[in-house]
Write a protein that holds these residues in place. Sequence first.
Motif, short mmCIF file in Angstrom:
data_model
loop_
_atom_site.label_atom_id
_atom_site.label_comp_id
_atom_site.label_asym_id
_atom_site.label_seq_id
_atom_site.Cartn_x
_atom_site.Cartn_y
_atom_site.Cartn_z
N PRO A 82 6.27 -12.28 -6.34
CA PRO A 82 5.80 -11.64 -4.82
C PRO A 82 6.89 -11.29 -4.31
CG PRO A 82 4.69 -13.47 -5.48
CD PRO A 82 5.01 -13.80 -6.21
N GLY A 83 7.35 -9.38 -3.92
CA GLY A 83 7.81 -8.83 -3.08
C GLY A 83 9.37 -9.27 -3.19
N GLU A 84 9.57 -9.35 -5.17
CA GLU A 84 10.81 -9.41 -4.94
C GLU A 84 12.12 -8.94 -5.15
OE1 GLU A 84 13.52 -10.21 -9.55
OE2 GLU A 84 10.79 -10.51 -9.15
N LYS A 85 11.39 -7.03 -4.88
CA LYS A 85 12.28 -6.44 -4.33
C LYS A 85 12.51 -5.71 -2.56
CE LYS A 85 14.82 -4.87 -8.26
NZ LYS A 85 16.04 -4.78 -9.02
N THR A 86 11.51 -6.62 -2.08
CA THR A 86 11.81 -6.60 -1.16
C THR A 86 11.68 -7.11 0.34
OG1 THR A 86 9.03 -6.25 -0.69
CG2 THR A 86 10.00 -3.67 -1.13
N GLY A 87 12.58 -8.45 -0.55
CA GLY A 87 12.55 -9.80 0.58
C GLY A 87 11.61 -10.99 0.94
N GLY A 88 10.57 -10.36 -0.48
CA GLY A 88 9.88 -11.36 -0.71
C GLY A 88 8.32 -11.02 -0.11
N GLU A 89 8.20 -9.91 0.07
CA GLU A 89 7.01 -9.27 1.82
C GLU A 89 6.29 -8.32 1.00
OE1 GLU A 89 7.98 -8.79 5.51
OE2 GLU A 89 7.98 -11.46 5.90
N THR A 90 5.15 -7.84 1.12
CA THR A 90 4.92 -6.70 0.64
C THR A 90 3.55 -6.26 2.41
OG1 THR A 90 2.44 -7.95 -0.23
CG2 THR A 90 3.87 -7.15 -1.83
N HIS A 91 3.11 -4.90 1.66
CA HIS A 91 2.53 -4.40 3.63
C HIS A 91 0.95 -4.67 2.78
CE1 HIS A 91 1.97 -3.01 7.22
NE2 HIS A 91 1.39 -1.75 6.69
N GLY A 92 0.23 -5.66 3.47
CA GLY A 92 -0.79 -5.04 3.53
C GLY A 92 -1.27 -4.68 4.50
N TYR A 102 0.71 -1.12 0.33
CA TYR A 102 -0.23 0.01 -0.07
C TYR A 102 1.09 1.53 0.33
CZ TYR A 102 -4.38 -2.08 0.68
OH TYR A 102 -5.56 -3.13 0.24
N ASP A 103 2.22 1.20 -0.02
CA ASP A 103 2.72 2.51 0.36
C ASP A 103 3.88 2.55 -1.65
OD1 ASP A 103 4.70 4.21 1.29
OD2 ASP A 103 5.53 3.39 2.40
N ALA A 104 3.48 3.30 -2.08
CA ALA A 104 3.92 3.48 -2.82
C ALA A 104 4.55 4.61 -3.51
CB ALA A 104 2.52 5.22 -4.36
N LEU A 105 5.28 4.88 -1.94
CA LEU A 105 6.60 5.72 -2.03
C LEU A 105 7.69 4.79 -1.59
CD1 LEU A 105 4.11 7.78 -1.09
CD2 LEU A 105 6.71 9.09 -0.46
N LYS A 106 7.47 3.48 -1.73
CA LYS A 106 7.80 2.23 -1.04
C LYS A 106 8.52 1.50 -2.20
CE LYS A 106 8.40 -2.09 1.53
NZ LYS A 106 7.90 -2.79 2.36
N ILE A 107 6.70 1.59 -3.02
CA ILE A 107 7.62 1.09 -4.52
C ILE A 107 8.06 1.62 -5.50
CG2 ILE A 107 5.13 0.05 -6.85
CD1 ILE A 107 3.04 -0.36 -4.87
N GLY A 166 -2.64 -2.88 7.90
CA GLY A 166 -3.93 -4.03 8.83
C GLY A 166 -3.59 -5.54 8.57
N TRP A 167 -2.83 -5.50 8.10
CA TRP A 167 -2.14 -7.48 7.84
C TRP A 167 -1.05 -7.49 8.09
CZ3 TRP A 167 -6.92 -5.52 4.90
CH2 TRP A 167 -7.51 -6.17 5.27
N GLY A 168 -0.06 -6.93 7.99
CA GLY A 168 0.88 -6.72 8.43
C GLY A 168 1.79 -7.93 6.98
N GLY A 169 3.71 -7.43 6.86
CA GLY A 169 3.85 -7.74 5.81
C GLY A 169 4.21 -8.68 5.69
N ARG A 170 3.88 -10.10 5.07
CA ARG A 170 3.61 -11.15 3.86
C ARG A 170 3.69 -11.23 3.09
NH1 ARG A 170 -1.37 -14.27 4.65
NH2 ARG A 170 -0.40 -15.63 3.35
N ASN A 171 4.52 -12.61 2.28
CA ASN A 171 4.09 -13.16 1.12
C ASN A 171 3.00 -13.61 0.96
OD1 ASN A 171 4.41 -14.01 -1.29
ND2 ASN A 171 6.36 -14.84 -1.61
N PHE A 172 1.71 -12.93 0.20
CA PHE A 172 0.51 -13.56 -0.48
C PHE A 172 0.43 -14.32 -0.98
CE2 PHE A 172 0.05 -9.71 1.80
CZ PHE A 172 -0.51 -8.95 3.12
N HIS A 173 1.48 -14.73 -1.70
CA HIS A 173 1.06 -15.50 -3.00
C HIS A 173 2.47 -16.42 -2.74
CE1 HIS A 173 -1.89 -12.80 -4.84
NE2 HIS A 173 -0.69 -12.60 -4.73
N ASP A 174 2.60 -17.13 -1.42
CA ASP A 174 3.54 -17.91 -1.65
C ASP A 174 3.57 -19.68 -1.84
OD1 ASP A 174 2.34 -18.77 0.59
OD2 ASP A 174 3.35 -18.46 2.38
N GLY A 175 2.85 -20.00 -2.37
CA GLY A 175 2.21 -21.62 -3.09
C GLY A 175 1.38 -21.96 -1.95
N ASN A 176 0.29 -21.90 -1.04
CA ASN A 176 -0.07 -21.92 0.04
C ASN A 176 -0.60 -23.18 0.78
OD1 ASN A 176 -1.98 -19.71 -0.52
ND2 ASN A 176 -2.97 -20.29 -1.63
N GLY A 177 1.08 -23.99 0.34
CA GLY A 177 1.52 -25.11 1.12
C GLY A 177 1.65 -26.15 0.59
#
Length: 387
Positions: A76-86, A58-63, A88-99
């Motif tokens: 997903p999150g390739e330039k930010t260590g694999g995480e994006t900042h959702g 959600y941070d356009a400046l960070k992007i 209210g939900w915190g930083g995570r990889n939202f497309h991590d393969g779901n196990g």
Amino acid sequence: MLPRVSSPLAALASRATSCSQSRSMSSSEVPSLVSRAKGAFFGSIVADALALGTHYEYDALKIKRFYGDIDRFYSPGEKTGGETHGVGWGGRNFHDGNGVGPAKKAGECTDYGDYNILMLEHLAATADKPHRVDLNELVPRWKEALPQWRSWICTQTKQTYQQTLNGTPLSKLGGMSNAMALRSAAAYGYYSDEEDVVHAARTMMFTHREETALDGGEFFARVAFRVIHKGLSPREAIEQVAATSSQFIQEKVKFALKKVEEATDPANPLSKEEYADDLALTSMARLWEVGKSEPIKVGKASPTEGVLPGSVYFIVKYDNLYEAARANAMVGGDSASRAVAVGMVLGAAKGIEAVPQRLRETLVNWEKYDALLNKLPLIRDASKTAE
């Protein structure tokens, strides 16, 4: 008796007449029906894949700081260590393969793109006997696909899946989320009647029952159809469809067009801002208090009240598939929800030729999807006529 599905050859004839009346394109610039139908699908998933790297950031400046100007596919999150900042939900990889498999990689899609791919597979499987989308056929295919789903699984998908296990009637499936989940980009290669396309758009959103979400999906379905079959420009189609839509749709479209004027008027301060698109979308938003760590600006989130005007804004401001898709990814948030609408409409307008060659070559499974599109009735029959 099956619902009417118009003749593909009749559609070709009517389109030739309507396109000659277009105020926006000369005859030499109008893509073929096949190009437009394929453009609607590939435009949607290419725009979605461009959004994968920053999806839910959600941070356009960070992007901007990490990605510069997005001009290729990223994981997903390739330039930010694999995480994006959702928010209210915190930083995570939202497309991590779901196990169930590896994390998504550059050139693959988010869940929005994956839903459109699933619907293409369904339409291709029923192409020998064309008919309207039937949940009795679609839901089993969807249930079979979900255990291998490597994208983010939204709350409505989880809820609807549980409903099917509990024996909920198909007509009662879905939850009351106001998130717009447009999944019908492949329908333009299958149906030549606008009401059939609208029926497909609303039926394919079976995990959602909230009316503004369904109305939003219908709105973009009609817009893309009229771009393809009536030769209208995206803006002309947007204004035409909005004129007979609900007050909700009319207000959001009016708001978006006003924001385009502000962002493109050299005399307006907004046009001089480095992050004009981000400011435009957030200015069309309320704060969404969701009981998490911080509020979300709805203009960048998934509710239709933000997705619809945000998508209209990118479509009209850029009127270019690649540039609109890039700009959308740079804003972030639930960018994939906007990407499908933006890519579908501009792909319908500009044709498959609007997708840069390097993105065709790096989109995962381009050839597979193209082969499935070739099975769809309108594309199949138009190709035979051209031979």
